[in-house]
Write an enzyme that holds these catalytic residues in place. Structure first.
Site, short mmCIF file in Angstrom:
data_model
loop_
_atom_site.label_atom_id
_atom_site.label_comp_id
_atom_site.label_asym_id
_atom_site.label_seq_id
_atom_site.Cartn_x
_atom_site.Cartn_y
_atom_site.Cartn_z
N ASN A 248 0.87 -1.01 -0.06
CA ASN A 248 0.05 0.04 0.09
C ASN A 248 0.80 1.19 0.08
O ASN A 248 1.44 1.59 0.91
CB ASN A 248 -0.96 -0.13 1.18
CG ASN A 248 -1.67 0.96 1.05
OD1 ASN A 248 -1.67 1.92 0.31
ND2 ASN A 248 -2.73 1.27 2.25
N HIS B 47 -12.73 2.95 -0.05
CA HIS B 47 -12.71 1.86 1.02
C HIS B 47 -13.41 0.90 0.41
O HIS B 47 -14.09 -0.16 1.48
CB HIS B 47 -13.28 2.60 2.03
CG HIS B 47 -12.63 3.58 2.95
ND1 HIS B 47 -13.17 4.70 3.66
CD2 HIS B 47 -11.32 3.89 3.01
CE1 HIS B 47 -12.32 5.47 3.98
NE2 HIS B 47 -11.10 4.88 3.61
N GLU C 206 -7.91 -5.14 5.16
CA GLU C 206 -8.01 -4.82 3.58
C GLU C 206 -6.59 -5.49 3.17
O GLU C 206 -6.76 -6.13 1.91
CB GLU C 206 -7.55 -3.20 3.55
CG GLU C 206 -8.84 -2.54 3.81
CD GLU C 206 -8.79 -1.02 3.85
OE1 GLU C 206 -8.41 -0.77 5.19
OE2 GLU C 206 -9.00 -0.19 3.12
N ARG D 243 -9.96 15.68 6.63
CA ARG D 243 -10.70 15.93 5.54
C ARG D 243 -11.86 16.54 6.06
O ARG D 243 -12.73 15.72 6.89
CB ARG D 243 -10.66 14.89 4.73
CG ARG D 243 -9.84 14.36 3.77
CD ARG D 243 -9.87 13.25 2.94
NE ARG D 243 -8.97 12.21 3.42
CZ ARG D 243 -9.00 10.98 3.16
NH1 ARG D 243 -9.91 10.38 2.26
NH2 ARG D 243 -8.28 10.11 3.65
N ARG E 185 -2.59 -2.00 -3.34
CA ARG E 185 -3.67 -1.23 -3.16
C ARG E 185 -3.59 -0.07 -4.01
O ARG E 185 -2.91 0.65 -4.20
CB ARG E 185 -3.87 -0.66 -1.70
CG ARG E 185 -5.16 0.19 -1.55
CD ARG E 185 -5.25 0.52 -0.23
NE ARG E 185 -6.30 1.49 -0.05
CZ ARG E 185 -6.49 2.50 0.87
NH1 ARG E 185 -5.36 3.19 1.18
NH2 ARG E 185 -7.59 3.18 0.74
#
Ligand code: AMP
Length: 399
Positions: free
Chosen positions: A10, A180, A384, A241, A91
């Site tokens: 990732n 996601h 993940e 964010r 990813r």
């Protein structure tokens, strides 16, 4: 451990997270994090067989970062060229309209991922650098890109369409993509397993609350809505964010505060959310500040929960009721207050949280609703890396 190991990578703009794992059992052989790539004072932390190696060294680029990680693998007895690595799973944040399934990477695919950088300028270039670096270091091992947007490819038109000029939207690829997806897919699948029911029979809402945060609504295992949009900026309040805001705020900032595109980008992606409101983006820090009576931290928490309830209400109605509501990722798995406050006062909808179950310290999938509740409320750890490893193994074994 057998000879079937997948390396999951990732790759971010200045960091690379990686895991070497068995996609069948989920057993992790080694894992690590390379940080501050291209900055002063790079660092690596690599853990294998319960032993952690750290090193501080300047790391000029992603290839150097991965080369360093590969050295650590060798130092801890998992030489990647000899350890039986069958695939590398990456990813990749944005697949656009082009990629919605795990995809074997070749030069053409890599170029196409790079072209999608316009849609994810903070993420896709870093993903491309990670893939290119692994291709140099492990040229004979198949690389698979797993896209964060893929799970949401089939969103209904009404959910994925922004109400702007249709020609402008079409010309610039503007639609809701969702992110996601690997986590929402993995967790919703685990919910079905946990409840021992076929996924097709369950309507559910999944809250992925980490540093980034998103929520999805699934009807019978298929997503029908999600809170992130063209980019991972829309929706919930996140660590740094803003999530949803009046788009007019951007125009106002450009006209009145004379911010340029980079200034607005920085403000909304890095200087907003919990950090913008309370000065910290880590939820543990936020709780500490709240405990110390900090009013800004309290307000940040209240805004965070208000937004969660806003989406919960919307998705409950979109689905016409739900069978399960699930919390996952760093905050969702570890913060009982967020779970309790998000679902407070909803008993008339059959939604309740059992205080003892909610505060029990367990790390596995668990139910936190009372035994007689109509709606199952669950905490399910996301994974993940495992989902990416399995996708990479499935694709390369059948290819
Ligand atoms: P993630 O992006 O999934 O790694 O989640 C990161 C967020 O989870 C940060 O805001 C952390 O503060 C929060 N988090 C991680 N562990 C805990 C914990 N034990 N208690 C509360 N929050 C946590």
């Amino acid at each position: 451990m057998g000879g079937n190991l997948v390396l999951v990578v990732n790759s971010g703009s200045s960091s690379i997270k990686y895991q070497l794992l068995d996609p069948d059992s989920g057993t992790i052989a080694a894992a690590g994090l390379v940080e501050r790539i291209g900055e002063d004072g790079g660092a690596i932390e690599h853990t294998a067989d319960g032993r952690t190696l750290t090193e501080q060294v300047v790391i000029p680029d992603h290839t150097a970062g991965l080369r360093l990680a590969f050295e650590k693998f060798a130092d801890t007895g998992h030489d990647l060229t000899a350890a039986g690595v069958t695939a590398v799973g990456h990813r990749v944040v944005h697949g656009g309209e082009v990629f919605y399934e795990p995809t074997l990477v070749d030069a053409r695919v890599l170029a196409a991922i790079d072209e999608l950088s316009a849609l994810a300028p903070l993420h896709n270039p870093a993903n491309v650098r990670g893939i290119a670096a692994v291709r140099t270091l492990l040229p004979d091992i198949p690389q698979v890109a797993v896209f964060d947007t893929a799970f949401f490819h089939g969103l209904p038109d009404a959910a994925k369409t922004y109400a702007i000029d249709a020609q402008v939207a079409a010309a610039h690829g503007i639609r809701r993509y969702g992110f996601h997806g690997t986590s929402h897919e993995y967790v919703s699948g685990r919910v079905a397993e946990f409840l021992n029911r076929p996924p097709e029979s369950i309507d559910q809402i999944v809250f992925h609350l980490g540093n980034g945060a998103s929520v999805s609504a699934l009807r019978g295992g298929q997503p029908v809505d999600t809170s992130m949009g063209l980019t991972p900026l829309e929706g919930l309040v996140m660590g740094t964010r803003s999530g949803d805001l009046d788009p007019g705020i951007i125009l106002h900032l450009m006209r009145t505060a004379h911010m340029d595109v980079n200034g607005v980008d920085r403000l909304l992606n890095r200087g907003s959310g919990l950090r913008g409101l309370a000065g910290v983006n880590d939820f543990r820090e936020l709780r500490r500040l709240i405990g110390a009576g900090d009013a800004a931290a309290r307000l940040a928490y209240d805004v965070y929960v208000h937004r969660l309830r806003h989406y919960l209400g919307a998705y409950l109605i979109e689905l016409g009721g739900v069978d399960a509501i699930t919390f996952t990722a760093g905050v969702g798995e570890n913060n009982p207050d967020v779970r309790a406050d998000t679902l407070a006062g909803l008993s008339r909808f059959g939604i309740a949280v059992d205080p003892d179950r909610n505060t029990a310290r367990e790390r596995t999938a668990r139910r936190i609703s009372p035994p007689d509740a109509k709606v199952e409320v669950l905490v399910v750890p996301t994974n993940e890396e495992l989902a990416i490893a399995r996708a990479a193994a499935d694709l390369t074994q059948t290819a």
